[in-house]
Scaffold this motif. Structure first.
Motif, PDB file in Angstrom:
ATOM      1  N   GLN A  52      14.373  46.616   7.512  1.00 21.65           N
ATOM      2  CA  GLN A  52      14.267  45.401   6.699  1.00 21.65           C
ATOM      3  C   GLN A  52      14.731  44.162   7.466  1.00 21.65           C
ATOM      4  O   GLN A  52      14.991  43.118   6.867  1.00 21.65           O
ATOM      5  CB  GLN A  52      15.108  45.558   5.423  1.00 21.65           C
ATOM      6  N   TYR A  57       7.775  55.113  -4.296  1.00 24.93           N
ATOM      7  CA  TYR A  57       7.753  54.561  -2.938  1.00 24.93           C
ATOM      8  C   TYR A  57       8.147  55.616  -1.893  1.00 24.93           C
ATOM      9  O   TYR A  57       7.941  55.424  -0.708  1.00 24.93           O
ATOM     10  CB  TYR A  57       8.727  53.389  -2.814  1.00 24.93           C
ATOM     11  N   LEU A 102       5.333  40.952 -10.549  1.00 28.79           N
ATOM     12  CA  LEU A 102       4.565  40.303  -9.477  1.00 28.79           C
ATOM     13  C   LEU A 102       3.075  40.263  -9.827  1.00 28.79           C
ATOM     14  O   LEU A 102       2.368  39.338  -9.451  1.00 28.79           O
ATOM     15  CB  LEU A 102       4.738  41.058  -8.154  1.00 28.79           C
ATOM     16  N   ILE A 131       1.777  42.471  -4.295  1.00 30.70           N
ATOM     17  CA  ILE A 131       2.351  43.755  -4.721  1.00 30.70           C
ATOM     18  C   ILE A 131       2.124  44.816  -3.662  1.00 30.70           C
ATOM     19  O   ILE A 131       3.013  45.618  -3.356  1.00 30.70           O
ATOM     20  CB  ILE A 131       1.728  44.211  -6.058  1.00 30.70           C
ATOM     21  N   GLU A 169       4.546  44.377  -0.870  1.00 38.21           N
ATOM     22  CA  GLU A 169       5.864  44.870  -1.268  1.00 38.21           C
ATOM     23  C   GLU A 169       5.874  46.404  -1.249  1.00 38.21           C
ATOM     24  O   GLU A 169       6.829  47.032  -0.788  1.00 38.21           O
ATOM     25  CB  GLU A 169       6.196  44.351  -2.670  1.00 38.21           C
ATOM     26  N   TYR A 170       4.795  46.992  -1.746  1.00 40.51           N
ATOM     27  CA  TYR A 170       4.660  48.448  -1.741  1.00 40.51           C
ATOM     28  C   TYR A 170       4.779  48.969  -0.303  1.00 40.51           C
ATOM     29  O   TYR A 170       5.512  49.931  -0.021  1.00 40.51           O
ATOM     30  CB  TYR A 170       3.296  48.812  -2.343  1.00 40.51           C
ATOM     31  N   ARG A 223       6.210  47.586   2.260  1.00 37.76           N
ATOM     32  CA  ARG A 223       7.579  47.424   2.793  1.00 37.76           C
ATOM     33  C   ARG A 223       8.474  48.560   2.341  1.00 37.76           C
ATOM     34  O   ARG A 223       9.227  49.146   3.115  1.00 37.76           O
ATOM     35  CB  ARG A 223       8.156  46.099   2.292  1.00 37.76           C
ATOM     36  N   TYR A 224       8.395  48.898   1.055  1.00 38.32           N
ATOM     37  CA  TYR A 224       9.255  49.962   0.519  1.00 38.32           C
ATOM     38  C   TYR A 224       8.840  51.336   1.051  1.00 38.32           C
ATOM     39  O   TYR A 224       9.687  52.165   1.362  1.00 38.32           O
ATOM     40  CB  TYR A 224       9.229  49.957  -1.017  1.00 38.32           C
TER      41      TYR A 224
END
Lengths: 428, 234
Positions: free
Chosen positions: A55, A91, A310, B183, B186-187, B189-190
Motif C-alpha cells: 500500500q 477480496y 462508491l 470500484i 479499489e477491488y 488494490r485489496y
C-alpha cells in the motif's frame, strides 16, 4: 512465542502512522485489537502481515513470526505460518471455483492439496461451485479452511463478525475454540470487544496511532453512544410488496412469496441470515431487479445506496457530488453539509473516505436529490459504535424530513435502533 | 437503455460465468478442439442445411450443459450480430448498393448465428483450471485464468449496479462508467494486498483437474455427426 512485534513507526509517507507498539503472542493466546475508525488498527495489521509495503507504506521496527523476521520469509512460507482473513472476505479470493481457490492456496503454501478440510468448513460437495456465488459468510469459511489446511500458527482476522449471521458466527467461534486448543494464536481486530470476552483475550486499544490501553479485556469499558432513531410514521403506505418470488440465473429461489408493507416516515430494518435475500429484496423495491413473480408498488421516488457507496456517486469529491445533486444551489449544498456534518471531508477524494464517511455522504447526496424512499444496504457494517451513531444521525435527519428508510442488515445495533423489523429465515 | 444494458450483462454472465468446473469443461481438450474443427468444417458447406444442422447440434449440446439459461442467452446474444449483418446487407441491396437479396440475407443470418453459437459454446467449455495448469507448465503466472473468471462477474455486477443507480439519479448510462471503474480499482488494490503471497509465490504442482468420460464421449459423437453431415452435404 508465536509472534513478536516491536514497531517504532509504521504508516504512509506524509500520511497516517502508528507508533511505539510492542506486541507478543503466545501459543493458544488471543490478542484483541480495538479502537475507533481511523485509530490505526488496519495500519498495524498491515505492518504485522507484511502487506504495508504493497500500500506504499513503511515499517520501522521488526516483526518476528516464530523467531524469524517476516522480511526473511518467502511469500508462501509466511502464509503457511501467518494467515490473514480480511474484513471483506471476497477480496481474499482469486480462484473462480471453491476447489481451485482452495487448492491454489494450498499448493503455494504447503505444496499439496487436501480437500478434506473443506468438509470441516461445511463446503464439501461445493468444490466445483463458483466462488462468485458464495455468500460473504461462506467466503469467510473458505478462507478459514485455507488457513487451517496451511497449518497457520498465527491467524489474523479483521472484523470477522461483520458479514456473518448468527449460525455462521457460531461456526466461527467453534473454529476459534479449536485453534486455541491446538495452540495457535489469534489476532482479532474488532470494534466491539464484547464479542470475544468469553475467550478472556489480551486487549489493546488504539487511539490516533498509539496504544492507550494494553491489558485484560475485562479491565476496559467503552462508552457506547446512543443509537436509536425516532420514526415519524404518517400511517400512509410507502412500499407495498405482494407475493415476491425471485431467483438468480443458475440458482434456486432466493425469495419465495414475500409480502410486506412499509409506512412513510419510518426506519424499517430487513433482517435475515447470509444469503437470505436482503439485498435482493432492497433491489427489487428500488426497481433494480424485476421479481420473477409478484409486484412492488412504491409511493414516491426511491434510491438505492449499496454497501460500498462508491457505486452510488457521480462525482470525484464530496463537494462536487453534493453541488451536483443540489443542481448548483449553494444554499441547499450548505444545508446538507451542516445537516449531515460533512464539512471536514468536502475536498477529500471519495476513495480516501472511511466507510462511515462514504455512507453519510451518500445519504446526504441522495437527500439533495429529493428522494422519498432510501434503500440502504448494510449501512453500519464494519463501523464502530461512534460511526454507527453518526450514520444513524444521518438516518434521523431523513426521518425528520418525513422520508422513508429501509435498511438491509444483520447488525444487531441497527436492529436495536428501530421498532420496525422485517425478519426472515431460510429465505426472507 | 438501462434494461438493454442490464439484459446484455445478464446474457454475457449466463454464457460465460454461470457454471463452475463441470460439464463440458471436463471434456478432453482434444475433443473440444475436434468439435470446434468439425463445426467449422460443416460451415464450409454451402446452403442453409449445414448451418442449421450446426445450430441444432450446438443448442442440443448446450441444453445438456450449461443448460436452458445458456441456451436462451447464447441464442439471443448470437442473434445480435446475425441480425445486424443480414439486415445491413439486405437494406444495402434494397437501396441499390452492393448487398444481398432476401434469400441471401437469410443465409447470412443463419450462418452468422451458427458461427457465433459455435464460438460462444466453445468459449464456455474452456476450463480455467486446465488453462491455469498450462500456464504453470510454461512458467507463466498461472493465477491469471482463475482471477479473470473470478473477477469478471464481479465487475459486471458493479457496472450494472452503477448504471441502475445512475438511472435512479436521472443520469445517462455512460456517466456511470467512472464509478464502476473506481470500484474495480479499489477491488484490485485489496485483492493485491490480501493475496500477495499467491501472486508472488508459485504453486508446487498443477491444480487437480477431473475429466468426464461422459462429456468427452458426447462431444466426440457430436463431432463425428457433424463430420458425417459435412460429407453428406458435399
Amino acid at each position: 512465542m508465536l509472534l513478536e512485534a516491536s514497531i517504532e513507526e509504521a504508516g504512509y509517507p506524509g500520511g497516517f502512522k502508528v507508533r511505539n507498539i510492542h506486541l507478543e503472542l503466545d501459543e493458544g493466546e488471543v490478542l484483541l485489537i480495538t479502537g475507533r475508525s481511523g485509530s490505526g488498527k488496519t495500519t498495524l495489521i498491515r505492518a504485522i502481515t507484511n502487506t504495508i509495503g504493497i500500500q506504499g507504506g513503511f515499517l520501522h521496527g521488526e516483526v518476528y513470526v516464530k523467531g524469524r523476521s517476516i522480511r526473511e520469509y518467502k511469500p508462501g512460507e509466511l502464509a503457511k505460518r501467518l494467515a490473514y482473513i480480511p474484513q471483506e472476505p471476497w477480496y481474499g479470493i482469486i480462484g473462480y471455483t471453491v476447489g481451485s481457490e482452495f487448492c491454489y492456496t494450498q499448493l503455494v503454501t504447503s505444496g499439496v492439496c487436501d480437500m478434506r478440510v473443506l468438509a470441516e468448513a461445511g463446503l464439501n460437495g461445493r468444490e466445483d461451485f463458483i466462488t462468485y456465488g458464495l455468500s460473504a459468510g461462506q467466503t469467510q469459511l473458505l478462507l478459514w479452511a485455507e488457513a487451517m489446511a496451511a497449518g497457520a500458527e498465527v491467524i489474523v482476522m479483521d472484523e470477522p463478525f461483520v458479514y456473518l449471521d448468527e449460525e455462521n458466527r457460531g461456526r466461527l467461534l467453534g473454529f476459534v475454540g479449536r485453534m486455541i486448543r491446538e495452540g495457535r494464536g489469534l489476532i482479532i481486530v474488532d470494534h466491539n470487544p464484547s464479542h470475544w470476552r468469553s475467550l478472556n483475550p489480551r486487549l489493546i486499544v488504539l487511539d490516533k496511532g498509539v496504544v492507550v490501553y494494553d491489558g485484560d479485556a475485562s479491565g476496559w469499558s467503552v462508552e457506547v453512544p446512543e443509537t436509536t432513531v425516532k420514526s415519524k410514521r404518517k400511517g400512509r403506505v410507502a412500499v407495498e410488496a405482494r407475493d415476491i418470488w425471485f431467483k438468480y440465473p443458475g440458482y434456486s429461489w432466493v425469495l419465495k412469496g414475500v409480502s410486506f408493507t412499509v409506512e412513510e416516515g419510518g426506519l424499517t430494518v430487513l433482517v435475515g441470515g447470509n444469503g437470505s435475500g436482503k439485498t435482493t429484496l432492497l433491489k427489487i423495491v428500488g426497481g433494480l431487479l424485476k421479481p420473477t413473480r409478484g409486484r412492488v408498488t412504491t409511493r414516491g421516488r426511491a434510491i438505492y445506496i449499496p454497501e460500498n457507496p462508491l457505486a452510488y456517486y457521480s462525482m470525484p469529491t464530496p463537494r462536487e457530488e453534493l453541488m451536483y445533486m443540489a443542481r448548483g444551489d449553494e444554499s441547499r449544498f450548505l444545508e446538507a453539509v451542516e445537516l449531515f456534518d460533512l464539512r471536514g471531508i468536502l475536498d477529500s477524494k471519495l476513495s480516501n473516505l472511511s466507510s462511515g464517511e462514504r455512507r453519510r455522504l451518500a445519504i446526504a447526496s441522495a437527500y439533495l436529490g429529493g428522494f422519498d424512499i432510501y434503500l440502504l444496504d448494510e449501512p453500519t457494517g464494519g463501523l464502530d459504535a461512534y460511526n454507527v451513531a453518526r450514520v444513524l444521525e444521518a438516518v434521523q435527519r431523513l426521518l425528520d424530513e418525513g422520508k422513508t428508510v429501509i435498511a438491509a442488515s444483520h447488525d444487531s445495533r441497527l436492529k436495536g435502533a428501530t421498532d420496525r423489523i422485517f425478519l426472515g429465515g431460510g429465505g426472507l | 437503455m438501462t434494461s438493454v444494458v442490464g439484459a446484455l450483462v445478464g446474457f454475457i454472465y449466463r454464457v460465460f460465468f454461470l457454471k463452475g468446473e463441470e460439464g463440458f469443461r471436463l471434456a478432453s481438450p482434444w475433443v473440444k478442439l475436434l468439435f470446434l474443427a468439425s463445426s467449422l468444417y460443416l460451415l464450409t458447406r454451402q446452403g442453409f442445411q449445414p448451418a442449421l444442422a450446426n445450430i441444432a447440434t450446438v443448442l442440443a449440446l448446450s441444453l445438456m450443459w450449461p443448460g436452458f439459461e445458456w441456451f436462451t442467452s447464447g441464442f439471443l446474444i448470437s442473434l445480435i450480430p446475425a441480425f445486424w449483418f443480414s439486415a445491413t446487407a439486405y437494406v444495402s441491396w434494397l437501396l441499390g448498393l452492393p448487398g444481398v437479396s432476401f434469400t441471401g440475407a437469410l443465409n447470412i443470418l443463419v450462418r452468422t448465428l451458427s458461427i457465433s453459437l459455435t464460438i460462444l459454446f466453445s468459449a464456455s467449455t474452456i476450463s480455467p483450471v486446465r488453462l491455469s495448469n498450462i500456464l504453470l507448465r510454461i512458467g507463466a503466472p498461472s493465477y491469471y485464468p482463475l482471477l479473470v473468471w473470478r473477477t469478471m462477474p464481479y465487475g459486471m455486477r458493479v457496472l450494472l449496479d452503477s448504471v441502475q443507480i445512475g438511472v435512479m439519479k436521472g443520469e445517462k448510462p455512460h456517466k456511470r462508467l467512472a464509478p464502476a471503474v473506481a470500484i474495480m480499482l479499489e477491488y484490485g488494490r485489496y485483492v493485491e494486498e490480501y493475496n500477495w503471497f499467491k501472486f508472488e509465490g508459485k504453486p508446487a504442482a498443477p491444480l487437480p483437474s477431473r475429466g468426464s468420460v461422459k462429456h468427452t464421449l458426447i462431444l466426440a459423437v457430436a463431432s463425428a455427426l457433424e463430420i458425417a453431415l459435412g460429407a453428406l452435404f458435399l
